[in-house]
Each structure stands twice: as C-alpha cells, then as structure tokens.
Design a protein around this motif. Structure first.
Motif, mmCIF file in Angstrom:
data_model
loop_
_atom_site.group_PDB
_atom_site.id
_atom_site.type_symbol
_atom_site.label_atom_id
_atom_site.label_comp_id
_atom_site.label_asym_id
_atom_site.label_seq_id
_atom_site.Cartn_x
_atom_site.Cartn_y
_atom_site.Cartn_z
ATOM 1 N N ALA A 107 0.854 -1.186 0.000
ATOM 2 C CA ALA A 107 0.000 0.000 0.000
ATOM 3 C C ALA A 107 0.891 1.238 0.000
ATOM 4 C CB ALA A 107 -0.907 0.004 1.222
ATOM 5 N N LEU A 108 0.481 2.269 -0.705
ATOM 6 C CA LEU A 108 1.313 3.464 -0.841
ATOM 7 C C LEU A 108 1.639 4.087 0.508
ATOM 8 C CD1 LEU A 108 2.735 5.492 -2.675
ATOM 9 C CD2 LEU A 108 0.580 6.746 -2.854
ATOM 10 N N ASN A 160 1.007 3.770 -9.803
ATOM 11 C CA ASN A 160 1.751 5.018 -9.968
ATOM 12 C C ASN A 160 1.271 6.057 -8.963
ATOM 13 O OD1 ASN A 160 1.336 3.849 -13.008
ATOM 14 N ND2 ASN A 160 3.380 4.708 -12.719
ATOM 15 N N ALA A 161 2.161 6.981 -8.646
ATOM 16 C CA ALA A 161 1.793 8.026 -7.689
ATOM 17 C C ALA A 161 2.621 9.284 -7.941
ATOM 18 C CB ALA A 161 1.996 7.538 -6.257
ATOM 19 N N PHE A 175 -0.936 11.897 -4.815
ATOM 20 C CA PHE A 175 -1.977 11.347 -5.679
ATOM 21 C C PHE A 175 -1.554 9.930 -6.023
ATOM 22 C CE2 PHE A 175 -2.306 15.916 -6.853
ATOM 23 C CZ PHE A 175 -3.652 16.127 -6.560
ATOM 24 N N GLU A 176 -2.451 8.959 -5.898
ATOM 25 C CA GLU A 176 -2.167 7.616 -6.387
ATOM 26 C C GLU A 176 -3.115 7.327 -7.546
ATOM 27 O OE1 GLU A 176 -2.657 4.623 -3.416
ATOM 28 O OE2 GLU A 176 -4.300 5.653 -2.408
ATOM 29 N N ILE A 177 -2.565 6.705 -8.592
ATOM 30 C CA ILE A 177 -3.272 6.613 -9.870
ATOM 31 C C ILE A 177 -3.316 5.185 -10.370
ATOM 32 C CG2 ILE A 177 -3.361 7.518 -12.231
ATOM 33 C CD1 ILE A 177 -1.111 9.571 -10.920
ATOM 34 N N GLY A 183 -8.631 5.706 -12.444
ATOM 35 C CA GLY A 183 -9.007 6.213 -11.133
ATOM 36 C C GLY A 183 -7.853 6.954 -10.484
ATOM 37 N N ILE A 184 -8.186 7.977 -9.705
ATOM 38 C CA ILE A 184 -7.160 8.730 -8.975
ATOM 39 C C ILE A 184 -7.706 9.069 -7.592
ATOM 40 C CG2 ILE A 184 -7.937 10.937 -9.966
ATOM 41 C CD1 ILE A 184 -4.976 11.848 -9.871
ATOM 42 N N GLU A 185 -6.890 8.840 -6.574
ATOM 43 C CA GLU A 185 -7.257 9.182 -5.208
ATOM 44 C C GLU A 185 -6.124 9.988 -4.595
ATOM 45 O OE1 GLU A 185 -8.419 5.761 -2.964
ATOM 46 O OE2 GLU A 185 -10.120 5.298 -4.284
ATOM 47 N N SER A 186 -6.434 10.710 -3.542
ATOM 48 C CA SER A 186 -5.426 11.606 -2.989
ATOM 49 C C SER A 186 -5.413 11.590 -1.470
ATOM 50 C CB SER A 186 -5.686 13.043 -3.467
ATOM 51 O OG SER A 186 -6.907 13.538 -2.929
ATOM 52 N N PHE A 187 -4.296 12.011 -0.948
ATOM 53 C CA PHE A 187 -4.163 12.312 0.467
ATOM 54 C C PHE A 187 -3.475 13.672 0.580
ATOM 55 C CE2 PHE A 187 -1.676 12.679 4.318
ATOM 56 C CZ PHE A 187 -2.628 12.414 5.289
#
Length: 222
Positions: A107-108, A160-161, A175-177, A183-187
């Motif tokens: 996990a990132l 990718n991130a 950003f994780e892609i 899809g793209i999600e962020s923290f």
C-alpha cells in the motif's frame, strides 16, 4: 363567487408554472444536446502557471516526485498467489513458509512510511519545467471539454503516484493513480475537483508518466 374565482386563478397559476418548468426542462435538454459530453469547450481558458502553483499541494512542495510500484502484481482486491510446488503441498510447515515469504503488493501509505522506499520500482524527481507540465495536465485537461458527468470504476489497483515532499524531505501529500481502471485518489482527500478527474485526464497523464520513463501497467514476471 370568491371561491370560484380563487379556483380559476389557482388553475391559471398552476398551468403557467407547469409550462415554465417544461420550458426550463426543454432549455436544459437543448443545452445538453448543444454541448455534448466530451465536446470541445470553445470558451476554454487555461489556468496560468502562477495560479496553478498556488494550489495545494504544489504551493507547499519543496520537491515533487513521480513513482511506479506494484508493477509485477495483477490488480485485485485479493492478490493472486501462484499454486505452490507439488513437493511442498502436503507439508504444512513448508507450505506456511512458502506463503509467508511470498512477496505481496504494498500500500502506498506503507511504502511512504518506509524510509528506504524499497518498494519503489521506478522514480523521477521533477524539474520546475516538468512540474509546470504536470500541473497543466492535472488542472487544465478536463476543462478543455464539456463534462456532463464523471464516473468511477469499481476496481482500483494503483501502480503510480505523485509524491509531494516538504522541507524535511517527508511526503505530506500524494496522488495515487490506476491507469488500468482510470481512477485517482489523494491524500489529503479531495485535492482535485471531481470535474478535474474526468476520463479525459488519464491518457494525457499516462503520456506524461511514460515520457519520463515510468511504467504505468502490469509487467509480467518472466
């Protein structure tokens, strides 16, 4: 007499209101047909670099890095584990050791916590010119089009991130892609407007990653 007049006036008001609503609905449908999803936005004006870099997290970043990881895992909520060799299938101790030693996807957030970042397979620290290019892709791509809706696939297996580092060389945002699932999600959460994550973003973002030498999809182990 008065009640009858009231009923007539109410009926006229209701008819007028209903007609106005129908007109608004027709106008809205006409606008949708006039500007179909994915059509070129002729009024598009790109967000200039200076304004792009005042948006979080670019405004707080001392360094920006793009990375690839989990390239050798088939995307799945439950990672695929190959069948163990025949000679250990009946040996519970060897079988347990086999699965314990089998490398699993990372996990990132756990990758970032590891100070050595050993699970990063590819990475590139971006120059100022490349940061400008990246921010242009992120914040200007979807605005070139008329977007009637955004959708999100059920799968999400990012490889990718984009990592943002502070002055202490710690990752404070990312950003994780998933290019395979679009899809793209962020923290922290919601660093981009939903409209900015339309499906037209991913081809340009993928092209950017590839132009910097990074892999964006599953790579089979030989």
């Amino acid at each position: 007499m008065i009640p009858r007049v009231f009923i007539i006036l109410f009926s006229l008001f209701f008819t007028f209101s209903f007609a106005q609503k129908k007109k608004k609905a027709r106008d809205l449908l006409a606008e949708i047909h006039q500007y179909p999803h994915g059509g070129i936005n002729k009024d598009f004006k790109p967000v200039p670099l200076q304004k792009r870099l005042t948006r979080f997290p670019f405004d707080k970043a001392v360094k920006v890095k793009i990375i690839s990881y989990n390239l050798n895992f088939i995307g799945s909520a439950v990672p695929y584990l190959p069948k163990p060799p025949v000679h250990i299938q009946s040996d519970s101790i060897s079988l347990k050791k086999y699965y314990e030693n089998f490398k699993k996807p990372v996990a990132l957030e756990n990758l970032i916590k590891d100070i050595n970042h050993k699970d990063i397979q590819e990475s590139k620290t971006l120059t100022l010119t490349e940061i400008s290019e990246l921010s242009d892709v992120l914040y200007n791509t979807c605005k070139k089009y008329y977007i009637a809706y955004t959708s999100k696939n059920g799968c999400f297996f990012p490889r990718n991130a984009i990592l943002f580092y502070d002055e202490d060389d710690n990752v404070f945002a990312y950003f994780e892609i998933c290019f395979e699932c679009l899809g793209i999600e962020s923290f922290p959460k919601e660093m981009m407007d939903p409209i900015e994550t339309c499906e037209f973003l991913y081809p340009d973002l993928k092209k950017f990653f590839k132009s910097k030498g990074l892999t964006t999809e599953y790579v089979s182990k030989k």
